[in-house]
Design a protein around this motif. Structure first.
Motif, PDB file in Angstrom:
ATOM      1  N   SER A  51       0.810  -1.216   0.000  1.00  0.00           N
ATOM      2  CA  SER A  51       0.000   0.000   0.000  1.00  0.00           C
ATOM      3  C   SER A  51       0.845   1.269   0.000  1.00  0.00           C
ATOM      4  CB  SER A  51      -0.955   0.012   1.201  1.00  0.00           C
ATOM      5  OG  SER A  51      -0.237  -0.059   2.422  1.00  0.00           O
ATOM      6  N   ASP A  52       2.163   1.133  -0.010  1.00  0.00           N
ATOM      7  CA  ASP A  52       3.041   2.302  -0.045  1.00  0.00           C
ATOM      8  C   ASP A  52       3.725   2.358  -1.414  1.00  0.00           C
ATOM      9  OD1 ASP A  52       4.220   4.595   0.916  1.00  0.00           O
ATOM     10  OD2 ASP A  52       5.050   3.660   2.715  1.00  0.00           O
ATOM     11  N   SER A  53       4.495   3.415  -1.645  1.00  0.00           N
ATOM     12  CA  SER A  53       5.255   3.515  -2.898  1.00  0.00           C
ATOM     13  C   SER A  53       6.441   4.433  -2.671  1.00  0.00           C
ATOM     14  CB  SER A  53       4.379   4.057  -4.021  1.00  0.00           C
ATOM     15  OG  SER A  53       4.047   5.418  -3.792  1.00  0.00           O
ATOM     16  N   PHE A  54       7.476   4.266  -3.477  1.00  0.00           N
ATOM     17  CA  PHE A  54       8.668   5.099  -3.329  1.00  0.00           C
ATOM     18  C   PHE A  54       8.365   6.566  -3.623  1.00  0.00           C
ATOM     19  CE2 PHE A  54      11.096   1.033  -4.413  1.00  0.00           C
ATOM     20  CZ  PHE A  54      11.392   0.791  -3.086  1.00  0.00           C
ATOM     21  N   SER A  55       7.429   6.823  -4.516  1.00  0.00           N
ATOM     22  CA  SER A  55       7.087   8.215  -4.817  1.00  0.00           C
ATOM     23  C   SER A  55       6.424   8.891  -3.623  1.00  0.00           C
ATOM     24  CB  SER A  55       6.163   8.278  -6.036  1.00  0.00           C
ATOM     25  OG  SER A  55       4.948   7.588  -5.789  1.00  0.00           O
ATOM     26  N   GLN A  56       5.630   8.129  -2.861  1.00  0.00           N
ATOM     27  CA  GLN A  56       5.004   8.681  -1.663  1.00  0.00           C
ATOM     28  C   GLN A  56       6.015   8.850  -0.529  1.00  0.00           C
ATOM     29  OE1 GLN A  56       1.901   5.723  -1.147  1.00  0.00           O
ATOM     30  NE2 GLN A  56       0.348   7.134  -1.948  1.00  0.00           N
ATOM     31  N   ILE A  57       6.946   7.931  -0.446  1.00  0.00           N
ATOM     32  CA  ILE A  57       7.960   8.005   0.615  1.00  0.00           C
ATOM     33  C   ILE A  57       8.896   9.182   0.377  1.00  0.00           C
ATOM     34  CG2 ILE A  57       9.922   6.801   1.681  1.00  0.00           C
ATOM     35  CD1 ILE A  57       8.464   4.160   0.905  1.00  0.00           C
ATOM     36  N   GLY A  58       9.280   9.412  -0.874  1.00  0.00           N
ATOM     37  CA  GLY A  58      10.176  10.511  -1.191  1.00  0.00           C
ATOM     38  C   GLY A  58      11.637  10.098  -1.106  1.00  0.00           C
ATOM     39  N   SER A  59      12.514  11.050  -1.326  1.00  0.00           N
ATOM     40  CA  SER A  59      13.959  10.788  -1.316  1.00  0.00           C
ATOM     41  C   SER A  59      14.492  10.776   0.110  1.00  0.00           C
ATOM     42  CB  SER A  59      14.683  11.852  -2.132  1.00  0.00           C
ATOM     43  OG  SER A  59      14.434  13.144  -1.580  1.00  0.00           O
ATOM     44  N   PRO A  60      15.700  10.255   0.323  1.00  0.00           N
ATOM     45  CA  PRO A  60      16.314  10.279   1.657  1.00  0.00           C
ATOM     46  C   PRO A  60      16.437  11.705   2.182  1.00  0.00           C
ATOM     47  CG  PRO A  60      17.528   8.832   0.196  1.00  0.00           C
ATOM     48  CD  PRO A  60      16.543   9.565  -0.662  1.00  0.00           C
ATOM     49  N   PRO A  61      16.405  11.885   3.493  1.00  0.00           N
ATOM     50  CA  PRO A  61      16.462  13.227   4.086  1.00  0.00           C
ATOM     51  C   PRO A  61      17.846  13.865   3.977  1.00  0.00           C
ATOM     52  CG  PRO A  61      16.483  11.572   5.803  1.00  0.00           C
ATOM     53  CD  PRO A  61      16.258  10.833   4.517  1.00  0.00           C
ATOM     54  N   ALA A  62      18.183  14.335   2.773  1.00  0.00           N
ATOM     55  CA  ALA A  62      19.479  14.983   2.534  1.00  0.00           C
ATOM     56  C   ALA A  62      19.350  15.884   1.318  1.00  0.00           C
ATOM     57  CB  ALA A  62      20.573  13.941   2.319  1.00  0.00           C
ATOM     58  N   SER A  63      20.225  16.874   1.252  1.00  0.00           N
ATOM     59  CA  SER A  63      20.217  17.787   0.103  1.00  0.00           C
ATOM     60  C   SER A  63      20.798  17.086  -1.118  1.00  0.00           C
ATOM     61  CB  SER A  63      21.034  19.036   0.427  1.00  0.00           C
ATOM     62  OG  SER A  63      22.400  18.704   0.591  1.00  0.00           O
ATOM     63  N   GLU A  64      20.581  17.663  -2.301  1.00  0.00           N
ATOM     64  CA  GLU A  64      21.098  17.069  -3.527  1.00  0.00           C
ATOM     65  C   GLU A  64      22.623  16.985  -3.517  1.00  0.00           C
ATOM     66  OE1 GLU A  64      19.681  18.823  -7.079  1.00  0.00           O
ATOM     67  OE2 GLU A  64      17.555  18.687  -6.543  1.00  0.00           O
ATOM     68  N   SER A  65      23.274  18.012  -2.982  1.00  0.00           N
ATOM     69  CA  SER A  65      24.742  17.997  -2.923  1.00  0.00           C
ATOM     70  C   SER A  65      25.241  16.900  -1.991  1.00  0.00           C
ATOM     71  CB  SER A  65      25.271  19.357  -2.464  1.00  0.00           C
ATOM     72  OG  SER A  65      24.776  19.674  -1.173  1.00  0.00           O
ATOM     73  N   GLU A  66      24.532  16.695  -0.875  1.00  0.00           N
ATOM     74  CA  GLU A  66      24.916  15.627   0.059  1.00  0.00           C
ATOM     75  C   GLU A  66      24.716  14.256  -0.582  1.00  0.00           C
ATOM     76  OE1 GLU A  66      24.015  17.515   4.476  1.00  0.00           O
ATOM     77  OE2 GLU A  66      22.343  16.745   3.290  1.00  0.00           O
ATOM     78  N   LEU A  67      23.628  14.112  -1.311  1.00  0.00           N
ATOM     79  CA  LEU A  67      23.362  12.831  -1.963  1.00  0.00           C
ATOM     80  C   LEU A  67      24.423  12.502  -3.004  1.00  0.00           C
ATOM     81  CD1 LEU A  67      19.481  13.025  -2.445  1.00  0.00           C
ATOM     82  CD2 LEU A  67      20.730  11.654  -0.779  1.00  0.00           C
ATOM     83  N   ARG A  68      24.906  13.526  -3.722  1.00  0.00           N
ATOM     84  CA  ARG A  68      25.937  13.298  -4.744  1.00  0.00           C
ATOM     85  C   ARG A  68      27.268  12.889  -4.129  1.00  0.00           C
ATOM     86  NH1 ARG A  68      23.457  17.860  -7.391  1.00  0.00           N
ATOM     87  NH2 ARG A  68      24.936  19.257  -6.355  1.00  0.00           N
ATOM     88  N   GLN A  69      27.497  13.276  -2.875  1.00  0.00           N
ATOM     89  CA  GLN A  69      28.766  12.959  -2.217  1.00  0.00           C
ATOM     90  C   GLN A  69      28.803  11.538  -1.657  1.00  0.00           C
ATOM     91  OE1 GLN A  69      29.350  15.977   0.738  1.00  0.00           O
ATOM     92  NE2 GLN A  69      29.402  17.651  -0.738  1.00  0.00           N
ATOM     93  N   VAL A  70      27.635  10.913  -1.581  1.00  0.00           N
ATOM     94  CA  VAL A  70      27.565   9.558  -1.027  1.00  0.00           C
ATOM     95  C   VAL A  70      27.768   8.541  -2.147  1.00  0.00           C
ATOM     96  CG1 VAL A  70      26.133   7.892   0.196  1.00  0.00           C
ATOM     97  CG2 VAL A  70      25.968  10.326   0.757  1.00  0.00           C
ATOM     98  N   HIS A  71      28.787   7.718  -1.998  1.00  0.00           N
ATOM     99  CA  HIS A  71      29.114   6.716  -3.013  1.00  0.00           C
ATOM    100  C   HIS A  71      28.624   5.339  -2.547  1.00  0.00           C
ATOM    101  CE1 HIS A  71      31.528   9.668  -5.143  1.00  0.00           C
ATOM    102  NE2 HIS A  71      32.136   9.970  -3.995  1.00  0.00           N
ATOM    103  N   VAL A  72      27.554   4.866  -3.159  1.00  0.00           N
ATOM    104  CA  VAL A  72      26.970   3.575  -2.800  1.00  0.00           C
ATOM    105  C   VAL A  72      26.576   2.833  -4.070  1.00  0.00           C
ATOM    106  CG1 VAL A  72      26.118   4.335  -0.546  1.00  0.00           C
ATOM    107  CG2 VAL A  72      24.696   4.661  -2.585  1.00  0.00           C
ATOM    108  N   ARG A  73      26.251   1.558  -3.907  1.00  0.00           N
ATOM    109  CA  ARG A  73      25.895   0.734  -5.069  1.00  0.00           C
ATOM    110  C   ARG A  73      24.391   0.507  -5.197  1.00  0.00           C
ATOM    111  NH1 ARG A  73      29.456  -4.389  -3.764  1.00  0.00           N
ATOM    112  NH2 ARG A  73      28.598  -3.834  -1.712  1.00  0.00           N
ATOM    113  N   THR A  74      23.667   0.584  -4.070  1.00  0.00           N
ATOM    114  CA  THR A  74      22.236   0.293  -4.096  1.00  0.00           C
ATOM    115  C   THR A  74      21.463   1.364  -3.338  1.00  0.00           C
ATOM    116  OG1 THR A  74      22.308  -1.008  -2.052  1.00  0.00           O
ATOM    117  CG2 THR A  74      22.727  -2.184  -4.128  1.00  0.00           C
ATOM    118  N   PRO A  75      20.161   1.505  -3.621  1.00  0.00           N
ATOM    119  CA  PRO A  75      19.329   2.474  -2.889  1.00  0.00           C
ATOM    120  C   PRO A  75      19.301   2.227  -1.387  1.00  0.00           C
ATOM    121  CG  PRO A  75      18.213   1.751  -4.878  1.00  0.00           C
ATOM    122  CD  PRO A  75      19.418   0.881  -4.736  1.00  0.00           C
ATOM    123  N   ILE A  76      19.280   0.959  -0.987  1.00  0.00           N
ATOM    124  CA  ILE A  76      19.200   0.680   0.440  1.00  0.00           C
ATOM    125  C   ILE A  76      20.493   1.089   1.155  1.00  0.00           C
ATOM    126  CG2 ILE A  76      20.064  -1.724   0.522  1.00  0.00           C
ATOM    127  CD1 ILE A  76      17.445  -2.193   2.288  1.00  0.00           C
TER     128      ILE A  76
END
Length: 344
Positions: free
Chosen positions: A252-277
């Protein structure tokens, strides 16, 4: 009985069909006997939740109709938090896996332990379940495929995230306990925790709910657990407001409803990971760094776990440990003496 006109191929086909029908009958009769396995934080409320879900006098049985046998549910609990993961393989077997469910209980009052608990318990449990399903598939691919397909029932073909999630191989319910403490957290902290747990639950195809000592929360929780334990109707309640207890049935949930992780776009770009989780983990631990606690530390020897303290037994064990150490010292002296004598 085979007819004289039957050839070897006809007999083989008939035998396979007979076995499949027999297995279907066995699975149907086994539906009245299910198992629910509670894992999670040490002292996170697993036992309390189990006792709230069942009447102490019912022994995990619900009588639906006097003319039919009772539906029986076996409730298992993994004690010791994450310290005894080796015991996870005991209750989950090839015989009961078709009617088995997992409940992960997370202590909301300890946000710094949440992700570590998830990371330690779910992959180990999933690995064991996958191994059993693989073993079943070697002799009965139909049965193995059926187990895998069952977890997709909550996600219709038109669900937007079907290609993005990785459902847990068995029905999974995630319960956030101690909501009465959690509700006093700052609003921003509650929002981060809620979004993160929504993502994790949705990614694993799990249901998610928060609970406390409230009678209302207790009633909702019983609906979810009784669905797993006795096959009763699913709860249709849905609440995604971080200012209220979350109640989110699987699918009953969806990723669009949950939204992105609680971080700014610049912070997200600095995180180097392989998967969304992994991305959500990195962001979450920036707000709630994992702490070293007795619950998180692995206990290699269960006899030293304070949870299993028993005065008389521990006294005797201490005595035997002393005798063993004395034996080792005496044996060491004997070997040294023999070595010296041989050298001489």
């Amino acid at each position: 009985m085979p007819r004289s006109s039957d050839n070897l191929w006809d007999l083989a086909v008939a035998e396979v069909q007979r076995k499949e029908n027999s297995e279907d009958d066995t699975e149907a009769s086994a539906d009245s006997e299910r198992s629910v396995f509670f894992i999670g934080n040490k002292n996170g409320g697993k036992t309390t939740i189990i006792l709230r879900c069942i009447d102490r006098q019912s022994f995990g049985a619900v009588e639906v109709d006097a003319a039919f046998p009772k539906d029986i549910a076996h409730f298992w609990e993994l004690g010791g938090g994450i310290s005894l993961t080796d015991l996870i393989n005991i209750p989950i077997t090839i015989e009961n896996i078709r009617t088995f469910s997992i409940v992960l209980v997370l202590d909301l009052s300890k946000p710094s332990e949440l992700w570590h608990t998830i990371e330690k318990l779910l992959p180990v449990t999933k690995h064991h379940i996958d191994k059993i399903i693989g073993d079943i598939g070697k002799s009965n691919s139909k049965a193995a495929n059926q187990i895998v397909q069952n977890v997709w029932r909550s996600f219709p073909n038109n669900h937007p995230d079907r290609q993005l999630i990785d459902p847990f191989p068995l029905p999974l319910l995630i319960i956030g306990s101690k909501y009465d403490i959690f509700q006093d957290f700052e609003s921003e902290k509650r929002k981060i925790i809620c979004k993160t747990l929504r993502f994790v639950s949705h990614f694993y195809g799990a249901s998610l709910l928060f609970t406390s000592k409230s009678e209302t929360h207790k009633g909702v929780m019983r609906l979810f657990v009784n669905h797993l334990a006795f096959g009763q109707d699913k709860s249709k309640l849905v609440s995604v407001d971080h200012n209220k207890p979350l109640v989110i049935p699987a699918g009953s949930d969806s990723f669009s409803q949950i939204g992105s992780p609680p971080a700014s776009e610049s912070e997200l770009r600095q995180v180097h990971v392989r998967t969304p989780i992994e991305l959500w983990k990195k962001i979450y631990e920036r707000y709630f760094p994992p702490k070293k606690t007795d619950d998180i530390k692995d206990v290699k020897d269960p006899a030293k776990d304070p949870q299993y303290a028993e005065r008389d037994v521990d006294t005797m064990r201490a005595q035997k440990d002393q005798e063993l150490e004395q034996y080792k010292r005496n044996a060491d002296k004997s070997w040294k003496s023999m070595s010296l004598g041989s050298h001489t």
